[in-house]
Design an enzyme around this catalytic site. Sequence first.
Site, mmCIF file in Angstrom:
data_model
loop_
_atom_site.group_PDB
_atom_site.id
_atom_site.type_symbol
_atom_site.label_atom_id
_atom_site.label_comp_id
_atom_site.label_asym_id
_atom_site.label_seq_id
_atom_site.Cartn_x
_atom_site.Cartn_y
_atom_site.Cartn_z
ATOM 1 N N LEU A 1 0.848 -1.191 0.000
ATOM 2 C CA LEU A 1 0.000 0.000 0.000
ATOM 3 C C LEU A 1 0.883 1.240 0.000
ATOM 4 O O LEU A 1 1.732 1.406 0.881
ATOM 5 C CB LEU A 1 -0.891 0.042 1.242
ATOM 6 C CG LEU A 1 -1.937 -1.040 1.454
ATOM 7 C CD1 LEU A 1 -1.329 -2.376 1.874
ATOM 8 C CD2 LEU A 1 -2.922 -0.595 2.536
ATOM 9 N N ILE B 1 1.391 -5.244 8.225
ATOM 10 C CA ILE B 1 2.816 -4.978 8.413
ATOM 11 C C ILE B 1 3.071 -3.487 8.302
ATOM 12 O O ILE B 1 2.674 -2.843 7.316
ATOM 13 C CB ILE B 1 3.654 -5.739 7.363
ATOM 14 C CG1 ILE B 1 3.384 -7.239 7.469
ATOM 15 C CG2 ILE B 1 5.142 -5.445 7.540
ATOM 16 C CD1 ILE B 1 4.015 -8.053 6.357
ATOM 17 N N GLY C 1 1.488 4.084 4.618
ATOM 18 C CA GLY C 1 2.364 3.281 3.785
ATOM 19 C C GLY C 1 2.678 1.946 4.445
ATOM 20 O O GLY C 1 3.288 1.901 5.503
ATOM 21 N N SER C 2 2.284 0.836 3.876
ATOM 22 C CA SER C 2 2.369 -0.419 4.598
ATOM 23 C C SER C 2 2.192 -1.605 3.662
ATOM 24 O O SER C 2 2.253 -1.465 2.441
ATOM 25 C CB SER C 2 1.298 -0.451 5.698
ATOM 26 O OG SER C 2 0.065 -0.005 5.175
ATOM 27 N N ARG C 3 1.947 -2.777 4.269
ATOM 28 C CA ARG C 3 1.820 -4.003 3.486
ATOM 29 C C ARG C 3 0.918 -4.982 4.224
ATOM 30 O O ARG C 3 0.874 -4.997 5.460
ATOM 31 C CB ARG C 3 3.217 -4.590 3.296
ATOM 32 C CG ARG C 3 3.281 -5.962 2.662
ATOM 33 C CD ARG C 3 4.724 -6.243 2.347
ATOM 34 N NE ARG C 3 5.031 -7.647 2.254
ATOM 35 C CZ ARG C 3 6.244 -8.124 2.012
ATOM 36 N NH1 ARG C 3 7.251 -7.296 1.848
ATOM 37 N NH2 ARG C 3 6.447 -9.405 1.929
#
Length: 249
Positions: free
Chosen positions: A125, A183, A213-215
Amino acid sequence: MDTNHRDTASMSSTAPDKASNPITHALNLARETLPPMHPAGRPFVAGGVAATLLLRRAWKPLGAVGALATLATAAFFREPKRVPPERDDLVLAAADGIVSLIEEATPPAELGLPAEPRMRVSVFLSVFDVHVQRVPATGVVERVAYRPGKFLSADLDKASDDNERNSVLLRTEAGHELVVVQIAGLVARRILCQVADGEKVRAGDTYGLIRFGSRVDIYLPPGSEVLVRKGQRTIGGETPLASLPERGA
């Protein structure tokens, strides 16, 4: 002619037609076009509004900058309505973003699962994506486990192992085990998970949020068929990531 019928006809002819009212129509369009905001974003937006007012008193151009920053914050916390497919044999994307990895990997150790590789689909993301997470399948939450860690860029392979994360073990109605992992990324400093052990959840419902901002990784049960490709854009709660095997297959 019946009196009640005449009164009803009279009221119908004199009452304003809401559908033809341009202001009402514009408001309805705005509600349908602009997504609602996740409750976690309200304090940030309220703070942005207050800061904007103070900046505007000091210097109007600064107020304009503050207003734009506040709008950007509200956009980050948007929570658009999603309509999941009716099929119950699908694993849906848990997040909006880009499929960054499709590979076999061992689920997070803190969930207590066997240390056996499973197919993992990772979605990255960016700060411009919707950052709420969606339940990938209807079922029951069996375990939620948080683990502190680093804040490496979420698009790196080792982010799944090294970064701060929150893992959810979900058992579907058909008995399949799914693992969903939020995450943290390079600038993310807060993972919000809104489900608990034993809670029943439905596919497509919002269950968490990551700032900023991530996953999100999803570990699939053996025998699942991956339906996406690396580089494909996903829509959380709607895009099928995989199809589940038949029970007992």
